[in-house]
Write an enzyme that holds these catalytic residues in place. Structure first.
Site, short mmCIF file in Angstrom:
data_model
loop_
_atom_site.label_atom_id
_atom_site.label_comp_id
_atom_site.label_asym_id
_atom_site.label_seq_id
_atom_site.Cartn_x
_atom_site.Cartn_y
_atom_site.Cartn_z
N GLU A 1 36.86 56.09 62.88
CA GLU A 1 36.24 55.88 61.57
C GLU A 1 36.67 54.56 60.92
O GLU A 1 35.85 53.86 60.33
CB GLU A 1 36.58 57.06 60.64
CG GLU A 1 35.69 58.28 60.83
CD GLU A 1 36.07 59.14 62.03
OE1 GLU A 1 36.97 58.76 62.81
OE2 GLU A 1 35.44 60.19 62.20
C1 LIG Z 1 33.32 54.84 73.98
C2 LIG Z 1 32.18 55.84 74.12
C3 LIG Z 1 32.60 57.20 73.53
C4 LIG Z 1 31.89 56.07 75.60
O1 LIG Z 1 31.50 54.86 76.17
P1 LIG Z 1 30.68 54.92 77.50
O2 LIG Z 1 30.41 53.52 77.90
O3 LIG Z 1 31.38 55.81 78.48
O4 LIG Z 1 29.36 55.72 77.07
P2 LIG Z 1 28.05 55.08 76.60
O5 LIG Z 1 28.37 53.94 75.71
O6 LIG Z 1 27.25 54.85 77.83
O7 LIG Z 1 27.30 56.16 75.71
C5 LIG Z 1 26.00 56.54 76.04
C6 LIG Z 1 25.01 56.05 74.99
O8 LIG Z 1 25.09 56.92 73.86
C7 LIG Z 1 25.30 56.13 72.69
N1 LIG Z 1 26.11 56.90 71.75
C8 LIG Z 1 27.26 57.50 72.05
N2 LIG Z 1 27.73 58.14 70.98
C9 LIG Z 1 26.83 57.95 69.98
C10 LIG Z 1 26.77 58.38 68.62
N3 LIG Z 1 27.74 59.14 68.06
N4 LIG Z 1 25.68 58.04 67.90
C11 LIG Z 1 24.72 57.27 68.45
N5 LIG Z 1 24.73 56.81 69.72
C12 LIG Z 1 25.79 57.16 70.46
C13 LIG Z 1 25.98 54.89 73.19
O9 LIG Z 1 25.87 53.86 72.24
C14 LIG Z 1 25.20 54.65 74.47
O10 LIG Z 1 23.93 54.13 74.15
P3 LIG Z 1 23.27 52.98 75.04
O11 LIG Z 1 23.19 53.54 76.44
O12 LIG Z 1 24.18 51.80 74.95
O13 LIG Z 1 21.93 52.75 74.42
C15 LIG Z 1 30.91 55.29 73.46
O14 LIG Z 1 29.85 56.14 73.75
C16 LIG Z 1 31.04 55.18 71.98
O15 LIG Z 1 31.80 54.37 71.46
N6 LIG Z 1 30.28 56.00 71.26
C17 LIG Z 1 30.26 56.01 69.84
C18 LIG Z 1 31.18 57.11 69.38
C19 LIG Z 1 31.33 57.03 67.92
O16 LIG Z 1 31.54 55.99 67.33
N7 LIG Z 1 31.24 58.18 67.28
C20 LIG Z 1 31.50 58.21 65.88
C21 LIG Z 1 30.35 58.70 65.11
S1 LIG Z 1 30.84 58.62 63.42
C22 LIG Z 1 31.52 60.12 63.09
O17 LIG Z 1 31.43 61.10 63.79
C23 LIG Z 1 32.22 60.11 61.82
C24 LIG Z 1 32.63 61.23 61.19
C25 LIG Z 1 33.39 61.17 59.95
N8 LIG Z 1 32.58 61.33 58.78
C26 LIG Z 1 31.79 62.56 58.93
C27 LIG Z 1 33.47 61.48 57.63
C28 LIG Z 1 31.69 60.20 58.55
#
Ligand SMILES: CC(C)(COP(=O)([O-])OP(=O)(O)OC[C@H]1O[C@@H](n2cnc3c(N)ncnc32)[C@H](O)[C@@H]1OP(=O)(O)O)[C@@H](O)C(=O)NCCC(=O)NCCSC(=O)/C=C/C[N+](C)(C)C
Length: 220
Positions: free
Chosen positions: A127
């Protein structure tokens, strides 16, 4: 998207939606599965597991982009989801088959125990690098489940913990190799399931009382 099965006394709830990102439909589906777990009387335990390389990546950022006006509602919904896990009448084990990021990492913390796969995935609260803060309830959950130094590091640096690092930091109870993560979680859950449900329910309610109050409070 969600699959609930029973294996003896242990329920297995599988998240099967790609990266298992949180959006209202996903959270509603988990809630329906938890209704069934709650309705079942007698001994029991619950294991959750993801699919592929993701346990859960938390908030669906694409959904958020299209629904900015629903962010507060979303925060309430996620807080309520964590509260539901903490107030279940059965012990819970998260089988971290892969990445547990942000909301997905906090979901893992909303279980009594976690088992993390050694060769794949990180536990991460990113975050701080996403320009987002936590709700007071989420902060309470993280700080209740982790020691202060670990909670501070995880929340303020966004460090990515491997399974070995997460176990050393006390974030996960156990680690397991490759496809052993679910069997290890099932074994742990099966050892908990025969315990008196009323006693387990009371211990859990008391143990999580402060966190539950915070999760049911304001989101800002
Ligand atoms: C590092 C990660 C976890 C894994 O990397 P990777 O290379 O093994 O996987 P990849 O990047 O191929 O992921 C597949 C595609 O899916 C997209 N993706 C993944 N997670 C999300 C997501 N949460 N929302 C949207 N899109 C997502 C990713 O960009 C890939 O897309 P492309 O193939 O490039 O088009 C890596 O996946 C990563 O960093 N993901 C993001 C995780 C993340 O930041 N999650 C946080 C979401 S914010 C949240 O939950 C906050 C909560 C707190 N609150 C509620 C208070 C706001």
């Amino acid at each position: 998207m969600i699959d609930l099965k029973r294996d003896g006394d242990v329920f297995v709830l599988r998240f099967d939606a790609g990266e298992n990102r949180f959006h209202p439909d996903f959270i509603d589906a988990v809630g329906v599965a938890l209704d069934e777990v709650e309705r079942t009387e007698g001994p029991g335990a619950l294991v959750t597991v993801g699919t592929g390389k993701f346990y859960s990546n938390g908030l669906d950022l694409e959904w958020l982009g299209a629904n900015r006006d629903r962010f507060e509602e979303y925060l309430r919904t996620v807080n309520a989801l964590y509260a539901r896990f903490l107030s279940l009448p059965v012990p819970t084990v998260a089988a971290l088959n892969g990445h547990a990021f942000a909301g997905g990492a906090m979901l893992a913390l909303a279980h009594d125990f976690a088992v993390m796969r050694t060769d794949r995935g990180y536990f991460c609260l990113p975050e701080v690098d996403l320009g987002m803060s936590f709700t007071p309830g989420m902060s309470a959950l993280i700080q209740a489940r982790l020691t202060a130094p670990v909670a501070h590091e995880a929340m303020l640096t966004g460090r990515r913990y491997t399974a070995a690092e997460a176990q050393a930091a006390g974030i996960v109870a156990r680690t397991a190799a490759e496809d052993q993560v679910l069997p290890a979680a099932l074994e742990l859950a099966a050892s908990l399931a025969p315990k008196d449900g009323k006693v387990v329910g009371k211990i859990r309610t008391d143990m999580y009382a402060g966190t539950l109050a915070a999760l049911r409070g304001p989101v800002f």
